[in-house]
Design a protein around this motif. Sequence first.
Motif, PDB file in Angstrom:
ATOM      1  N   ARG A  85     -48.372 -13.051  54.515  1.00  0.00           N
ATOM      2  CA  ARG A  85     -47.580 -11.825  54.659  1.00  0.00           C
ATOM      3  C   ARG A  85     -46.235 -12.066  55.337  1.00  0.00           C
ATOM      4  O   ARG A  85     -45.251 -11.434  55.016  1.00  0.00           O
ATOM      5  N   ASN A  86     -46.203 -12.980  56.317  1.00  0.00           N
ATOM      6  CA  ASN A  86     -44.962 -13.171  57.065  1.00  0.00           C
ATOM      7  C   ASN A  86     -44.961 -14.581  57.647  1.00  0.00           C
ATOM      8  O   ASN A  86     -45.379 -14.800  58.777  1.00  0.00           O
ATOM      9  N   ASN A 146     -42.950 -13.934  51.165  1.00  0.00           N
ATOM     10  CA  ASN A 146     -42.837 -12.565  51.648  1.00  0.00           C
ATOM     11  C   ASN A 146     -41.973 -12.518  52.905  1.00  0.00           C
ATOM     12  O   ASN A 146     -42.210 -13.259  53.858  1.00  0.00           O
ATOM     13  N   LYS A 147     -40.972 -11.673  52.904  1.00  0.00           N
ATOM     14  CA  LYS A 147     -40.068 -11.449  54.031  1.00  0.00           C
ATOM     15  C   LYS A 147     -39.176 -12.640  54.355  1.00  0.00           C
ATOM     16  O   LYS A 147     -38.329 -12.547  55.243  1.00  0.00           O
ATOM     17  N   THR A 199     -53.079 -12.267  58.578  1.00  0.00           N
ATOM     18  CA  THR A 199     -53.161 -11.365  57.427  1.00  0.00           C
ATOM     19  C   THR A 199     -54.561 -10.773  57.360  1.00  0.00           C
ATOM     20  O   THR A 199     -55.551 -11.510  57.365  1.00  0.00           O
ATOM     21  N   ASN A 224     -46.638 -17.043  47.762  1.00  0.00           N
ATOM     22  CA  ASN A 224     -47.116 -15.984  48.632  1.00  0.00           C
ATOM     23  C   ASN A 224     -46.414 -15.998  49.981  1.00  0.00           C
ATOM     24  O   ASN A 224     -46.213 -14.954  50.598  1.00  0.00           O
ATOM     25  N   ASN A 230     -54.913  -6.358  52.765  1.00  0.00           N
ATOM     26  CA  ASN A 230     -53.735  -7.198  52.518  1.00  0.00           C
ATOM     27  C   ASN A 230     -52.548  -6.777  53.373  1.00  0.00           C
ATOM     28  O   ASN A 230     -51.401  -6.778  52.928  1.00  0.00           O
ATOM     29  N   SER A 231     -52.815  -6.456  54.626  1.00  0.00           N
ATOM     30  CA  SER A 231     -51.749  -6.021  55.534  1.00  0.00           C
ATOM     31  C   SER A 231     -51.461  -7.100  56.566  1.00  0.00           C
ATOM     32  O   SER A 231     -52.278  -7.985  56.830  1.00  0.00           O
ATOM     33  N   GLU A 232     -50.296  -7.009  57.151  1.00  0.00           N
ATOM     34  CA  GLU A 232     -49.904  -7.935  58.209  1.00  0.00           C
ATOM     35  C   GLU A 232     -50.463  -7.449  59.537  1.00  0.00           C
ATOM     36  O   GLU A 232     -50.381  -6.266  59.869  1.00  0.00           O
TER      37      GLU A 232
END
Length: 763
Positions: A214-215, A262-263, A169, A259, A174-176
């Motif tokens: 994020r994932n 996500n996904k 992350t 958190n 705050n992006s993958e």
Amino acid sequence: MKANRIWLIVALMALCGMASAQQQERKKVAVVLSGGGAKGMAHIGALKVIEQAGIPIDIVTGTSMGSIIGGLYAIGYNANSLDSLVRAQDWSYVITDKEDLAHQSLDDRKKQYTYALTRGVTIGKSNLDDGGLIKGKNISELFLHLCTGYTDSLDFSTDLPIPFACVATNIVDNSEYDFYSGKLPQAMRASMAIPGAFSPVRLGDMVLVDGGLRNNYPVDIAREMGADIVIGVTLQGKGKTADDLVHTTDILSQLIDVNCKNKYDDNLRITDLAIRVNTTGYGAASFNAAAIDTLIRRGEEEALKHWDDLMALKKVIGIDDSFHPLIHQPIRPAVMTERHHVASYKFENMTPQDERFLRQKFHLNKLDSIDAKLMQQITTSMRIDLFYQTAECRLEPVDKEKAAATRRRAPNFRRSAFNVNLSIQDDACVVLSAGNRKTAQLYAGLRYDNEEYAAVQLGADFPLRTAIPVYTDVTIRLGKRLMARGEFTLHPSFFTRPKIDYAFRRNDIDVYIGGDRDYSIRYNHHQANFVPINFDIRNFNLQAGLRWDYMHYRSKLVASELTKLQLDNDHYFSYHVKVNYNSENNWLFPTRGSRFKAEYVYMTTNMAEMDGKPGMSDINANWRTSFNIGKRFTLQPMLYGRLLFGANIPLVFGNVIGGEWFGHYMEQQMPFVGISNMEYIGKQFLAAQLQGQQRIADSHYVLLRMAAAQQSDSFKDTFDHKTLLGVQAAYYYNTMFGPLGAALGYSNHTRKLSFYLNLGYEF
């Protein structure tokens, strides 16, 4: 006969063709491993069952701990080798920034068991290694060693035995960020960088932390990489209710879990077979041996519940029981012991003096091969001796023909018997890369006991910019006993470290007789040492030097009129020879190894005599060894004593017993169970102690001690006096901030119960 052979060859070719056709026609299978910290050990158990079922693995993706297990699996560690690997690690070391001091001096090793907090500081530079409580030096070093052969910048889809990808992350936006290429150890390190706990990984203008934000379960990435079938292993537990969120740890855990959602649901829907392991009772930091064993077993048991699903999945994949997957990952060699030919060395971000120091200390010019163990020793030396914040020792492949020609031309090339008997891997360039140099190394220790109450000790190491490394060590102790100490130590490339030091102590000492406080002495103690011989090698230290002591007595408080104290300010010169050996596997609660310390001191007032008479001779020694009986019980016999000879024995240097440790209140103090306070005894003292140490769980210890001693003022009368006896029972909980516990004892000398409470490391 020839016809039969021809038909056999034709049949084999047909079978190979059919197998090849089946392999080409079958669907691609991906295994996806989720994050979860220590809970990710369950992935190993699940992988065991997937291998046992004969399922081919064409793609691996993972996040956080899933990226570590998955990345190692992709380069050749099968499930069984991963099982052995994680059990062999000392996780209490791996997930901290402690130094591996096994090959450093005993003084350096002792610091780790004196100070609870250690921090390197670089003044005037932005330290990009900060940003977390743990820099992650040890885990990064472990990844480098385990990924030997795959540490260069690679394409994870084409350059690894199994295509691989992992998630991090970027907290800048705050992006993958998905790793499909790059340096594998760096990708794994970024994917598991829990914010606040581990320092982030900086890559270009990105600041990368744990991909779980994020994932946490990257099935979508596996699909993008061409997976037709996805087998996923998840560690997501049941959601917490309001009633569950009681403690701080519960709340923090919930924040992480929320958190990591996500996904998750979307990726779960596109999973063909989801193996959801029950990790109840364990958390992200459950790295103890019992937890690892249980988590691996739970992963295996949960996967076995899906055995019929795995068998059915084989038909969907397009294979049957006659199909045997191509084994990309035979059990890799023990990468910590395999050796590599050294073609050359490259030094990055280091001065010529530092390069020369390392070449001399480790005889690099004479080495024709190197292993991971030696590489670890070199990086530790770079951090301790040369004071770098971070250090890296890695291998880069070189042209084999060019390297072979270089070795043949080298005057020191040899094939030792040791090298011939080991598997020597391909030629490599050894790259030694250093980070910022530390301005200082700071230490802090805290303790509490029921005798001195609270105490704080602060320390700092400062390197001097000289051709031969020189270090200034400053220590300050705050509490009932004040102390300030400064030391200069030379660190040449060989294993001797000449030093000079000065210490000031402001002591407030209570002395007891028969368990009752008899008098108190308040005095200032000035001490200087010159130690030209300070020889270190592995577990051994030899010192020889000259000492100056000056005693200034501020006041004395005598409880009994019968006690007469003649305390005059005076100075003393003494000659010291000391031998120290320690091979114990743990400084506080050893289960194997021995320690031995012996010293001879000749003390004078004018460097030759003591007040016109021969000087005082001091012979003291202690020895302890550990015998492991079963997995948790250790028997530890100990012998120790101190013999004083001479007409004049200054009171302040007389024999003192009591307490838990050697030299705690006064340098000559010797412990004796059942006596918690200091008691003066005769000039001749010999003692024996037997300790039984029972470990409960991972960090709880119950200690039972028995001791006997003889003492007198004349050596020939030592065994004519009453034998001192003592017994003690103690409990300690070993924490990262030091042992917490209490001891209850009794001795026939004081005829009283003694109680001692200790919180923190001893200093």
